[in-house]
Design a protein around this motif. Structure first.
Motif, PDB file in Angstrom:
ATOM      1  N   TYR B  56      18.969  37.227   5.946  1.00  0.00           N
ATOM      2  CA  TYR B  56      20.164  36.437   5.673  1.00  0.00           C
ATOM      3  C   TYR B  56      19.783  35.040   5.191  1.00  0.00           C
ATOM      4  CZ  TYR B  56      24.473  33.879   6.198  1.00  0.00           C
ATOM      5  OH  TYR B  56      25.563  33.088   5.955  1.00  0.00           O
ATOM      6  N   GLU B  70      26.114  37.503   3.267  1.00  0.00           N
ATOM      7  CA  GLU B  70      26.345  38.575   4.243  1.00  0.00           C
ATOM      8  C   GLU B  70      26.478  39.914   3.531  1.00  0.00           C
ATOM      9  OE1 GLU B  70      29.640  37.588   6.753  1.00  0.00           O
ATOM     10  OE2 GLU B  70      28.453  36.191   7.958  1.00  0.00           O
ATOM     11  N   GLU B  71      27.204  39.917   2.420  1.00  0.00           N
ATOM     12  CA  GLU B  71      27.377  41.179   1.703  1.00  0.00           C
ATOM     13  C   GLU B  71      26.044  41.692   1.170  1.00  0.00           C
ATOM     14  OE1 GLU B  71      30.532  41.195  -1.118  1.00  0.00           O
ATOM     15  OE2 GLU B  71      30.276  43.332  -1.538  1.00  0.00           O
ATOM     16  N   VAL B  72      25.199  40.778   0.675  1.00  0.00           N
ATOM     17  CA  VAL B  72      23.882  41.184   0.182  1.00  0.00           C
ATOM     18  C   VAL B  72      23.051  41.796   1.302  1.00  0.00           C
ATOM     19  CG1 VAL B  72      21.666  40.209  -0.542  1.00  0.00           C
ATOM     20  CG2 VAL B  72      23.721  39.714  -1.844  1.00  0.00           C
ATOM     21  N   VAL B  73      23.076  41.171   2.466  1.00  0.00           N
ATOM     22  CA  VAL B  73      22.302  41.712   3.594  1.00  0.00           C
ATOM     23  C   VAL B  73      22.844  43.086   3.996  1.00  0.00           C
ATOM     24  CG1 VAL B  73      21.720  41.405   6.036  1.00  0.00           C
ATOM     25  CG2 VAL B  73      21.554  39.487   4.458  1.00  0.00           C
ATOM     26  N   MET B  74      24.163  43.200   4.052  1.00  0.00           N
ATOM     27  CA  MET B  74      24.786  44.495   4.373  1.00  0.00           C
ATOM     28  C   MET B  74      24.342  45.556   3.381  1.00  0.00           C
ATOM     29  SD  MET B  74      27.817  45.472   6.252  1.00  0.00           S
ATOM     30  CE  MET B  74      29.346  45.436   5.340  1.00  0.00           C
ATOM     31  N   ASP B  75      24.423  45.229   2.084  1.00  0.00           N
ATOM     32  CA  ASP B  75      24.080  46.209   1.060  1.00  0.00           C
ATOM     33  C   ASP B  75      22.600  46.552   1.110  1.00  0.00           C
ATOM     34  OD1 ASP B  75      26.384  44.991  -1.542  1.00  0.00           O
ATOM     35  OD2 ASP B  75      26.674  46.264   0.215  1.00  0.00           O
ATOM     36  N   MET B  77      20.556  46.417   3.744  1.00  0.00           N
ATOM     37  CA  MET B  77      20.270  47.230   4.930  1.00  0.00           C
ATOM     38  C   MET B  77      20.849  48.632   4.769  1.00  0.00           C
ATOM     39  SD  MET B  77      18.459  45.418   7.125  1.00  0.00           S
ATOM     40  CE  MET B  77      18.599  46.315   8.647  1.00  0.00           C
ATOM     41  N   THR B  78      22.012  48.732   4.109  1.00  0.00           N
ATOM     42  CA  THR B  78      22.589  50.053   3.847  1.00  0.00           C
ATOM     43  C   THR B  78      21.670  50.838   2.918  1.00  0.00           C
ATOM     44  OG1 THR B  78      24.787  49.095   4.042  1.00  0.00           O
ATOM     45  CG2 THR B  78      24.636  51.272   3.059  1.00  0.00           C
ATOM     46  N   ARG B 103      16.047  40.489  -1.658  1.00  0.00           N
ATOM     47  CA  ARG B 103      15.860  39.494  -2.707  1.00  0.00           C
ATOM     48  C   ARG B 103      16.359  40.018  -4.041  1.00  0.00           C
ATOM     49  NH1 ARG B 103      10.864  38.266  -5.447  1.00  0.00           N
ATOM     50  NH2 ARG B 103      11.361  36.548  -6.839  1.00  0.00           N
ATOM     51  N   ARG B 105      18.689  42.226  -4.652  1.00  0.00           N
ATOM     52  CA  ARG B 105      20.153  42.228  -4.680  1.00  0.00           C
ATOM     53  C   ARG B 105      20.712  40.822  -4.803  1.00  0.00           C
ATOM     54  NH1 ARG B 105      23.240  46.613  -3.259  1.00  0.00           N
ATOM     55  NH2 ARG B 105      21.963  48.492  -3.083  1.00  0.00           N
TER      56      ARG B 105
END
Lengths: 259, 217
Positions: B56, B70-75, B77-78, B103, B105
């Motif tokens: 993050y 947050e969305e980048v981290v979510m994507d 990790m997904t 990075r 993303r």
């Protein structure tokens, strides 16, 4: 120890700082160089360390829950249906067990499980291909025109890019195929609604129901009053839709210019 | 050799561990990833607890926007969840794999945003805040101190580089610019930029050798 000028690109490659041509050339070099793959591996670890140099920042606590909820939902959707195949093959395995006994029936059971999983995956994919074919053939013909709807603000996007939509309008069959993408998820009780916009009226074309990736596809017959539409728009409405647009318009574009 | 996973004295909603190899009772990153491949979402939670703060912070440094980061981290990790079967240890550490996912993303997002200059300004402002904020959270003092110590070490290594080298590396790292773009932005010859980047990374590699040895072991 440098054996080729291309070896010098290893650092920049690990950082992602090569242009596409140079990156390709280096990747070709990687396959033949004794020294670079290890160097790249080490440099990649270095770039991971550099991530820790970023100033301390903490996400909201809800992020963890949202992440796990998303993957659990994916897990649920992706689990194949086993019913028919598993029953049939489990029966076959049981019969084989009676006839051949012991180890063979275990092998057969394992094999049957794998075959059933593959069969389910295949039938899911076949169903999807059939559906896509059906949608495509429903609307593509010599009279079809393609229009593009764009996001009305920079905030309407996902991490993969801004939201948008393609509208295929077959004038012969008076049918729309709408493919929307990068639609951000909506809160509970809200839905995306598509509108034909004519000079006189806004007519509902239906609701868009995006999948977890933000894609939605809609095929609709264009009613007579909507055939004069010059614009198409997507707004956010209460779940179930509205008779007229009440919420913000998130996608819009011209659909004028057909015959 | 392993960095121990430190539990904070006062329990917090998320305990930020330094997880590289496992310590007594806690599985290594490699084990967690193999559990991901088996569909174990609790393993994803454990990976998030270990690496989420770093991922993050990186995304936020690049994008300077909380929702986007947050969305980048979510994507990312997904994606790690979906692609867990493709990870193998001979490609590098799990931490590096996750950083690369995050990075790339974040940089894609940045490029499509067309607002790099603004992100730079905000990030520059945050740099000073970040330095002041380091290690000031009493509730997870243990983990924060350990993170803070590693971070201080890495930032010191960066700061010890000659400024021209450091600038080239930071432009590539936090803005995703290619060497050609960096040369254009700085008004320097491409060859100069290439040399600076190479020398800078080699020097960082030497300075941070002890930390690298841990990750690669």
């Amino acid at each position: 120890m440098t054996t080729s000028p291309l070896c010098d690109l290893a650092e920049a490659y690990a950082l992602g700082a090569l242009g596409p041509g140079e990156a390709q050339a280096f990747e070709a070099h990687l396959a033949t160089c004794m020294h670079c793959p290890e160097a790249v591996r080490e440099l990649r670890e270095l770039t991971a360390l550099l991530a820790e140099a970023a100033p301390r920042a903490v996400p909201r606590p809800e992020l963890r829950g949202r992440l796990l909820a998303r993957v659990r939902e994916e897990k649920r959707l992706v689990t194949p249906l086993r019913s028919r195949w598993t029953l049939w093959l489990a029966w076959a395995a049981a019969v084989a067990g009676l006839m051949f006994g012991g180890v063979q029936s275990v092998r057969l059971a394992r094999l049957s499980w794998r075959v059933s999983a593959l069969a389910d995956s295949l039938s899911q994919r076949e169903a999807r291909v059939v559906e896509l074919e059906r949608q495509r053939s429903a609307v593509l013909d010599a009279s079809t025109a393609l229009y593009r709807l764009s996001a009305t603000a920079d905030t309407i996007r996902r991490a993969t890019g801004p939201a948008g939509a393609q509208v295929f309008w077959s004038r012969d069959r008076q049918r729309w195929l709408v493919h929307a993408f990068n639609l951000p998820p909506l809160p509970e009780g809200r839905a995306y609604q598509l509108w034909y916009v004519t000079v006189e009226a806004k007519i509902s074309a239906g609701l868009l129901d995006p999948d977890p990736e933000g894609h939605a596809v809609l095929v609709v017959d264009v009613p007579v009053p909507a055939r004069a539409a010059t614009l198409a728009a997507v707004s956010i409405e209460p779940a179930g839709g509205s008779a007229q647009p009440t919420g913000p318009i998130v996608l819009a574009g011209s659909v004028a210019g057909g015959r | 050799m392993a960095c121990a996973a430190l539990t904070p004295v006062i329990p917090t909603p998320v305990a930020w561990h330094i997880g590289v190899a496992g310590s007594a009772g806690s599985p290594s990153d490699g084990v967690l990833v193999s559990r991901l491949a088996a569909g174990d979402d609790a393993a994803l939670g454990a990976l998030y607890d270990r690496h989420g703060a770093t991922l993050y912070a990186l995304a936020f440094r690049i994008l300077a926007d909380r929702d986007d980061a947050e969305e980048v981290v979510m994507d990312a990790m997904t994606q790690a969840w979906r692609a867990s079967g493709t990870y193998s240890a001979d490609r590098g550490s799990v931490a590096a794999w996750l950083v690369v996912l995050t990075r790339s993303r974040a940089l894609d997002h940045l490029r499509s945003r067309h607002r790099q200059a603004r992100a730079l300004d905000r990030a520059a402002a945050l740099e000073t805040d970040g330095a002041l904020a380091m290690g000031d959270q009493a509730s997870d003092a243990g983990a924060a101190a350990e993170h803070g110590e590693r971070r201080a070490r890495i930032r010191a290594a960066l700061a010890s580089l000659p400024e021209p080298q450091r600038v080239c590396i930071e432009l590539a790292y936090y803005q995703g610019l290619t060497q050609t773009e960096i040369a254009a932005q700085l008004g320097e010859p491409l060859g100069t930029v290439k040399t600076r980047m190479r020398l800078g990374l080699l020097k960082l590699r030497d300075t941070l050798q002890p930390l690298l040895v841990e990750m690669l072991a």
